[in-house]
Every structure is written in structure tokens, then in C-alpha cells.
Scaffold this motif. Structure first.
Motif, PDB file in Angstrom:
ATOM      1  N   LEU A   1       0.929  -1.188   0.052  1.00  0.00           N
ATOM      2  CA  LEU A   1      -0.044  -0.027   0.113  1.00  0.00           C
ATOM      3  C   LEU A   1       1.063   1.469  -0.027  1.00  0.00           C
ATOM      4  CD1 LEU A   1      -2.895   1.039   0.048  1.00  0.00           C
ATOM      5  CD2 LEU A   1      -2.686   0.905   2.581  1.00  0.00           C
ATOM      6  N   VAL A   2       2.013   1.149   0.773  1.00  0.00           N
ATOM      7  CA  VAL A   2       2.919   2.456   0.663  1.00  0.00           C
ATOM      8  C   VAL A   2       3.478   2.494  -0.764  1.00  0.00           C
ATOM      9  CG1 VAL A   2       5.230   3.179   1.775  1.00  0.00           C
ATOM     10  CG2 VAL A   2       3.504   2.178   3.179  1.00  0.00           C
TER      11      VAL A   2
ATOM     12  N   GLY B   1       1.604   7.876  15.873  1.00  0.00           N
ATOM     13  CA  GLY B   1       2.083   8.024  14.469  1.00  0.00           C
ATOM     14  C   GLY B   1       1.003   9.125  13.840  1.00  0.00           C
ATOM     15  N   LEU B   2      -0.183   9.032  13.917  1.00  0.00           N
ATOM     16  CA  LEU B   2      -1.226  10.016  13.374  1.00  0.00           C
ATOM     17  C   LEU B   2      -0.872  11.347  14.055  1.00  0.00           C
ATOM     18  CD1 LEU B   2      -3.708  10.807  11.889  1.00  0.00           C
ATOM     19  CD2 LEU B   2      -5.245   9.841  13.490  1.00  0.00           C
ATOM     20  N   LEU B   3      -0.807  11.521  15.449  1.00  0.00           N
ATOM     21  CA  LEU B   3      -0.506  12.932  15.925  1.00  0.00           C
ATOM     22  C   LEU B   3       0.759  13.325  15.499  1.00  0.00           C
ATOM     23  CD1 LEU B   3      -1.995  12.125  19.582  1.00  0.00           C
ATOM     24  CD2 LEU B   3      -3.126  13.225  17.740  1.00  0.00           C
TER      25      LEU B   3
ATOM     26  N   LEU C   1       3.005   6.362   7.991  1.00  0.00           N
ATOM     27  CA  LEU C   1       1.709   6.262   8.781  1.00  0.00           C
ATOM     28  C   LEU C   1       0.788   5.193   7.892  1.00  0.00           C
ATOM     29  CD1 LEU C   1      -0.516   7.094  10.793  1.00  0.00           C
ATOM     30  CD2 LEU C   1      -0.966   9.040   9.320  1.00  0.00           C
ATOM     31  N   ASP C   2       0.589   5.468   6.574  1.00  0.00           N
ATOM     32  CA  ASP C   2      -0.021   4.617   5.622  1.00  0.00           C
ATOM     33  C   ASP C   2       0.251   2.987   6.011  1.00  0.00           C
ATOM     34  OD1 ASP C   2      -1.359   6.572   4.677  1.00  0.00           O
ATOM     35  OD2 ASP C   2      -0.173   6.746   2.782  1.00  0.00           O
ATOM     36  N   ALA C   3       1.609   2.844   6.097  1.00  0.00           N
ATOM     37  CA  ALA C   3       2.226   1.436   6.463  1.00  0.00           C
ATOM     38  C   ALA C   3       1.636   0.798   7.612  1.00  0.00           C
ATOM     39  CB  ALA C   3       3.746   1.483   6.099  1.00  0.00           C
ATOM     40  N   MET C   4       1.577   1.747   8.694  1.00  0.00           N
ATOM     41  CA  MET C   4       1.285   1.400  10.055  1.00  0.00           C
ATOM     42  C   MET C   4      -0.287   0.970  10.099  1.00  0.00           C
ATOM     43  SD  MET C   4       3.201   4.061  12.036  1.00  0.00           S
ATOM     44  CE  MET C   4       2.529   4.068  13.612  1.00  0.00           C
TER      45      MET C   4
END
Length: 453
Positions: free
Chosen positions: A177-178, A265-267, A372-375
């Protein structure tokens, strides 16, 4: 009579105009084939991801045309003090309602899992019509310009949410996805860079012309959205996710219950997005009032803007190479790097450090977002992953608005501005380090945490 050669006319395709048209067609055909070969490489053509990459490039080109038109009206056409009040009015009339509407867009689109192509086409068509509406007011900067700009923002946000939801459905075999997101994002950046000078050239003809160009591009995008594969409209097994929940036994996991490191990670990404909004507005006014020595305000802004764009493109390319290697560590590393550069820019403030900070922020923001996308791909169950992307995009957009508002109201003092930038990044770096500490250990998995194979 049969032996007499027919008289050739310019209407049979051999005239100068026809020959010139064919020459132009052949000249455009080669780069078009090269672009198509690049976007459809490694199975992206068969899966349909290539068409989404091209659609996102169209979206980026149209958005930058509108940005050029608005910047020339709201920012460059008036004195600095009046420009600050105009931009503040722009934020108040467009961004403030947008922060209220943005969290609603994701849930509304969640209820339309089978109409993704139609939703993207609608967002394109809406922006085409709004661009025409703004073309009548862009020369005067009338108040009617701002509600139309709000509509453009809402439509653009709706497209972004749907695009995030569509990418996982179009992944080629053995494609992370990354890597897919980096390709889509890089296409948008390249299209933005190519369309920006075209928009500036159209503005020389007249203030409405960049908006006419945007209208034509978005009409093209309206039709291109329906060329996506039909599986874009399929949503088998998908459910809606919550951004966070305190219920440990919740049957609908959110980002907090799934993984603490994802929330951190989002923050951390939110602080980077706030830094981006802050730098855009603060440096725009600072360089207009105090341009780089020997350069005009427009050239000074262009130097910083190009630095940020090149950094963002390099970060996106690096993200595709790194893929999903230790995303928590990558986020923490890029936040600490940005913090260090911001501190240096505050201590040794100069035009060079402003450009370096802009490039670093662009590079690190791209890498942090891809990580973040990977997480989310790793920790959020597939049944709610699409909705999780929508929620995260909404929070990041709100953070950008808040950062931009700080940049508007802050006094035009370079050292003070860079100090505020360092403080914004420091908050994110703290959350990133907490995310590293709470990251799942490969050899000691938490059985209570939902995972994705």
C-alpha cells in the motif's frame, strides 16, 4: 478518364494545416505513450491502479490552477496589510466552516461504498462548475469568491477521502500500500509542478483564464473517473471505523484500540501537517515583506516553494524504496530531523535556512505520511481499514488549517516564526518517540491486538 490522376486538394489530408496537425499529434503521442507506460508499470495497468494514478494527476493539475487564480487575487494584487486581512477572511469564510464539514465527509462517504467512481466524478464536476462561477469574481475579489472557494475545498476533500479508500482495492499482486500511495502521490506532485507555470502563463492573459483551464481539466477528470475498473465500487466485508474508542471490548475497533503506535504516528503526522500550513502562510507574508536579497517577492516565494516541492517529491520516492521498513522509527527519525533543522533556522535565521527548512519539511512530511499508511495497513483490520484512512485524512487536514491560522496571526519576525515552527515539530516528535516505545515487538506479539496478515 481513368488514366488521369486526380487533383489533390488541401481537404484530403495533404494540406499544410493537416500536415501540421498530424505532426503535433505525433509529437504529443510519444510523451503520452511514455506517461502511460510509466503509470501502468509493474501490473498497475492490469489492476486499474494506473488509471487512478492518471486521475490523481488530473486532480492535482486542476487544483493548482485554482490555487494560482486565488493567489493572484487574494495575495499578490493588494498591499501586504490588506493581503493579510484578505487571507484571514479567506480562512474565516472557507477554512473555518471546512473544519466543521471535513469530519462529516468521511462518514457520509462511508455510506456510499458502492458509488466511489460516481463520487469522484461528482467532485470533479462540482469543481469545474465552481471554477466557472469564480471566474466572474476573481478579477474584483468580491465576497462571492469565498463561498465558491469553500465548495472547491469540500469537493477536493471528498475526492481525497474516496481516493484513499479506492487505492487498497486496486493493488497489483505483491504491491504494498505504501508503494501504491507513493506512486499516486508522486503523480499528483509532478502534475502540480507542470500545471503551475501553465496557470501563471494563463493569468498573464487575464485573471479568469486559470479558472477556465481548471474547468477544462476537471471536466476531463469527470469522464476519466468512470474509466476506473468496476471493482472500485465493490466493498465486500468493509465496515466503518472509529477514530478512537475507550471500549476495550468494542466490536468495531478504532485506531486507539488497534494500536497505540498508530495513534501516536497519526498525531506526529498532524504536527507535520500543521507545520506545512504554518510555513505556507507565514513565509508567504514574511518573504513578501522581506524578500531574498536581490530578488522580488514572487521569486523569493518561488525559491522556497520549489524547495518544498522538490523535498516532497524526493520523500515520496524514498518512501517507495523504503516501503514498510520500521514505520515508527522512520516517523520518529524524520520528526527529529525536522526539529533539528527548525532549531537551526531559528538560531541562524537566513534565507538559506528558510529554503532548507522548507525542503526538509516537504521531504519528512512525505516520508512520515507514507509510514503512517504502512502502520494503518499493518495494524488496522482490513474490514475497517478504508474508513481509518478517511478519518486520518480528516484530522490531518484540520491540523493544516490550524497551522495556517497561526501563520496568519503571527508577527512577521523570522526568528519568532522559526521558533514557533520548532515548537510545533517538538510536539510531534514527542508523540513519535512515544510511538516507537509502544511499537509491537516482532518476537513478542500482543495477542489482544488485532493484526492483519
Amino acid at each position: 478518364m481513368s488514366s488521369v490522376a486526380p487533383v489533390r486538394s488541401s481537404d484530403d489530408g495533404s494540406g499544410p494545416a493537416r500536415r501540421a496537425g498530424r505532426a503535433v499529434g505525433r509529437a504529443l503521442h510519444l510523451p503520452a505513450r511514455g506517461i502511460r507506460r510509466a503509470t501502468h508499470a509493474h501490473g498497475a495497468g492490469e489492476s486499474g491502479l494506473g488509471k487512478l494514478i492518471e486521475l490523481h494527476a488530473i486532480n492535482g493539475a486542476g487544483d493548482v490552477m485554482i490555487t494560482v487564480a486565488l493567489a493572484s487575487t487574494v495575495f499578490f494584487s493588494v498591499p501586504t496589510d490588506e493581503a493579510r486581512s484578505r487571507v484571514a477572511l479567506y480562512l474565516a469564510i472557507t477554512m473555518a466552516p471546512f473544519t466543521v464539514l471535513a469530519p462529516v465527509i468521511g462518514p457520509l462517504l462511508d455510506r456510499l461504498p458502492h458509488g466511489r467512481r460516481a463520487a469522484m466524478a461528482t467532485s470533479m464536476l462540482a469543481r469545474a462548475l465552481l471554477a466557472l462561477l469564480m471566474s466572474g469574481a476573481v478579477a474584483t475579489g468580491g465576497i462571492e469568491l469565498y463561498p465558491a472557494a469553500l465548495g472547491v475545498l469540500v469537493a477536493s476533500k471528498a475526492y481525497g477521502v474516496v481516493r484513499s479508500a479506492v487505492v487498497p482495492r486496486l493493488l497489483p499482486p505483491k504491491f504494498s500500500l505504501v508503494k501504491a500511495n507513493s506512486r499516486v502521490t508522486l503523480a499528483g506532485l509532478l502534475a502540480t509542478g507542470a500545471a503551475a507555470p501553465v496557470g501563471a502563463a494563463l493569468h498573464l492573459i487575464g485573471p479568469p483564464w486559470p479558472l477556465y483551464g481548471a474547468c477544462a481539466i476537471f471536466v476531463w477528470g469527470t469522464f476519466a473517473a468512470f474509466t476506473l475498473p468496476h471493482k472500485v465500487d465493490e466493498a465486500k466485508g468493509e465496515r466503518r471505523a472509529r477514530l478512537s474508542t475507550h471500549e476495550a471490548h468494542s466490536k468495531r475497533p478504532g485506531l486507539r484500540t488497534v494500536s497505540r503506535s498508530v495513534l501516536c504516528g497519526l498525531l506526529a503526522n498532524a504536527s507535520m501537517r500543521a507545520l506545512s500550513g504554518f510555513l505556507i502562510f507565514f513565509l508567504a507574508f514574511l518573504l513578501r515583506e522581506h524578500p531574498v536579497a536581490g530578488q522580488s517577492a514572487a521569486v523569493s516565494l518561488g525559491i522556497v516553494g520549489v524547495s518544498a516541492g522538490v523535498g516532497n517529491a524526493c520523500g515520496t520516492a524514498a518512501g517507495a524504496w523504503l516501503r514498510a521498513r520500521a514505520p515508527e522509527a522512520i516517523i520518529a527519525a524524520v520528526l527529529c530531523l525536522t526539529l533539528g533543522v527548525a532549531v537551526l533556522a531559528a538560531v541562524f535565521f537566513s534565507a538559506l535556512f528558510m529554503a532548507v527548512l522548507a525542503a526538509t519539511a516537504g521531504f519528512c512530511q512525505a516520508l512520515a505520511k507514507l509510514s503512517l499508511d504502512a502502520m494503518i495497513q499493518r495494524d488496522v483490520p482490513e474490514s475497517v481499514r478504508t474508513s481509518a484512512f478517511a478519518r486520518s485524512e480528516t484530522l490531518l487536514q484540520v491540523a493544516w488549517v490550524l497551522g495556517g491560522a497561526i501563520g496568519i496571526v503571527l508577527p512577521l519576525n523570522g526568528v519568532l516564526g522559526m521558533s514557533v515552527a520548532a515548537a510545533i515539530v517538538a510536539l510531534g516528535a514527542t508523540m513519535a518517540l512515544r510511538g516507537v516505545m509502544s511499537a509491537p515487538r516482532p518476537h513478542h506479539p500482543d495477542p489482544s491486538r488485532p493484526r492483519v496478515a
